[in-house]
Design a protein around this motif. Structure first.
Motif, PDB file in Angstrom:
ATOM      1  N   ALA A   1       0.813  -1.019  -0.043  1.00  0.00           N
ATOM      2  CA  ALA A   1      -0.178  -0.134  -0.061  1.00  0.00           C
ATOM      3  C   ALA A   1       0.942   1.278  -0.101  1.00  0.00           C
ATOM      4  CB  ALA A   1      -0.928  -0.015   1.302  1.00  0.00           C
ATOM      5  N   CYS A   2       1.958   1.325   0.645  1.00  0.00           N
ATOM      6  CA  CYS A   2       2.909   2.356   0.614  1.00  0.00           C
ATOM      7  C   CYS A   2       3.529   2.480  -0.647  1.00  0.00           C
ATOM      8  CB  CYS A   2       3.900   2.213   1.709  1.00  0.00           C
ATOM      9  SG  CYS A   2       3.339   2.182   3.464  1.00  0.00           S
ATOM     10  N   ARG A   3       3.708   1.556  -1.681  1.00  0.00           N
ATOM     11  CA  ARG A   3       4.243   1.713  -2.899  1.00  0.00           C
ATOM     12  C   ARG A   3       3.123   2.278  -3.837  1.00  0.00           C
ATOM     13  NH1 ARG A   3       6.039  -3.560  -1.397  1.00  0.00           N
ATOM     14  NH2 ARG A   3       4.898  -4.657  -3.015  1.00  0.00           N
ATOM     15  N   ILE A   4       1.931   2.094  -3.681  1.00  0.00           N
ATOM     16  CA  ILE A   4       0.990   2.303  -4.584  1.00  0.00           C
ATOM     17  C   ILE A   4       1.013   3.991  -5.061  1.00  0.00           C
ATOM     18  CG2 ILE A   4      -1.429   2.663  -5.135  1.00  0.00           C
ATOM     19  CD1 ILE A   4      -0.548   0.009  -5.382  1.00  0.00           C
ATOM     20  N   PRO A   5       1.267   4.983  -4.010  1.00  0.00           N
ATOM     21  CA  PRO A   5       1.302   6.259  -4.486  1.00  0.00           C
ATOM     22  C   PRO A   5       2.493   6.369  -5.549  1.00  0.00           C
ATOM     23  CG  PRO A   5       0.993   6.310  -2.191  1.00  0.00           C
ATOM     24  CD  PRO A   5       1.297   4.940  -2.682  1.00  0.00           C
TER      25      PRO A   5
END
Length: 305
Positions: free
Chosen positions: A259-263
């Protein structure tokens, strides 16, 4: 942008309503709690979208970056409804945005103190954030903003939340429970090389379809031409690659790291497809989106939401 945003919100609403009827997801004793948690998660991701929309990352504005991020989150059903994961992604996005602001502000020490105080505070709830510190510190060297004084500002900002909690626990002993998560993280075997779950592996493949060509394009072209923007994109590339590696070292935290990589994935996808449009880029654009939709279909079929 309206099409992406409408499809994303429709998909989110459909899965959220469907999840209300699953016995293993929702407790019948609290029928509104789960939907409330999902709604709070969506608000966190909307906040991330607004942060991305106000970042200056490209030489020309990409109006659909915000809706693209919401679309990718909607397709990532295995993480899009977890409030803890969503809050962590929002905190990291805010930290990176504040770190970028150091390049254009004269108050470097205050900004760096605030960035690392935020990271230290979030790490009390999500200890894995401490492992992201080396990448954030490296940006101060990449952007040539590091000095001895600013280094002490970063250290003081990181230690301040722990100092406050130590003081609170000295006066009020139950406050020590805030350290329980961190103690379990470091004493319970922090690293464990293992293969993440199959759906996480699929998500890694989906990310690599964006990360690899975006990296090749970044290192073989002069776009963006401004040094400030190139330094910012280099941090996005480094951070996403580093978090992907951590997913294999910390399989228990692979969904949070994803989730932290999605941006960053949304930023790299925008960077990749705002370049010169050709027949090959159109075909690859369709292929990438079909893979992401197939990944979402698998999540829906397996009931991972």
């Amino acid at each position: 942008m309206p099409v992406l945003l409408s499809c994303a919100l429709a998909l989110w609403l459909f899965v959220a309503i469907a999840g209300e009827f699953r016995d293993d997801v929702l407790s019948s004793s609290a029928p509104s709690c789960n939907f409330l948690t999902r709604s709070l998660s969506l608000l966190c991701y909307i906040a991330v979208a607004f942060i991305l929309n106000h970042l200056h990352l490209f030489e020309r504005r990409v109006g659909w970056l915000m809706s693209l991020f919401i679309w990718l989150i909607a397709l990532s059903m295995h993480v899009s409804y977890d409030f803890h994961v969503a809050f962590s992604a929002m905190a990291l996005a805010a930290s990176v945005a504040m770190l970028f602001s150091c390049q254009v502000t004269a108050e470097h020490e205050r900004v760096l103190f605030a960035v690392f105080a935020l990271i230290g505070s979030v790490s009390l709830l999500t200890p894995v954030f401490l492992l992201i510190l080396p990448v954030l510190v490296s940006f101060t060297f990449i952007s040539n903003t590091i000095t001895v004084k600013r280094g002490f500002a970063m250290l003081l900002g990181l230690l301040t939340p722990f100092w406050l909690i130590f003081g609170a626990s000295y006066v009020y002993e139950p406050a020590r429970m805030l350290f329980s998560g961190m103690q379990g993280f470091f004493t319970g075997g922090m690293f464990m090389v293992a293969m993440p779950p199959f759906h996480i592996l699929l998500s890694v493949v989906a990310e690599l379809l964006v990360l690899v060509p975006a990296s090749v394009l970044f290192f073989t072209s002069s776009s963006p031409g401004k040094p400030v923007l190139r330094k910012r994109l280099s941090l996005v590339l480094l951070l996403n690659s580093y978090l992907m590696l951590l997913s294999f070292l910390l399989p228990l935290h692979s969904e949070l790291l994803y989730a932290c990589r999605i941006p960053g994935t949304a930023v790299l996808m925008s960077y990749l497809f705002i370049q010169k449009i050709t027949k090959l880029s159109n075909i690859y654009f369709i292929f990438v989106n079909l893979f992401w939709v197939s990944f979402a279909s698998y999540s829906l079929w397996m009931g991972l939401f």
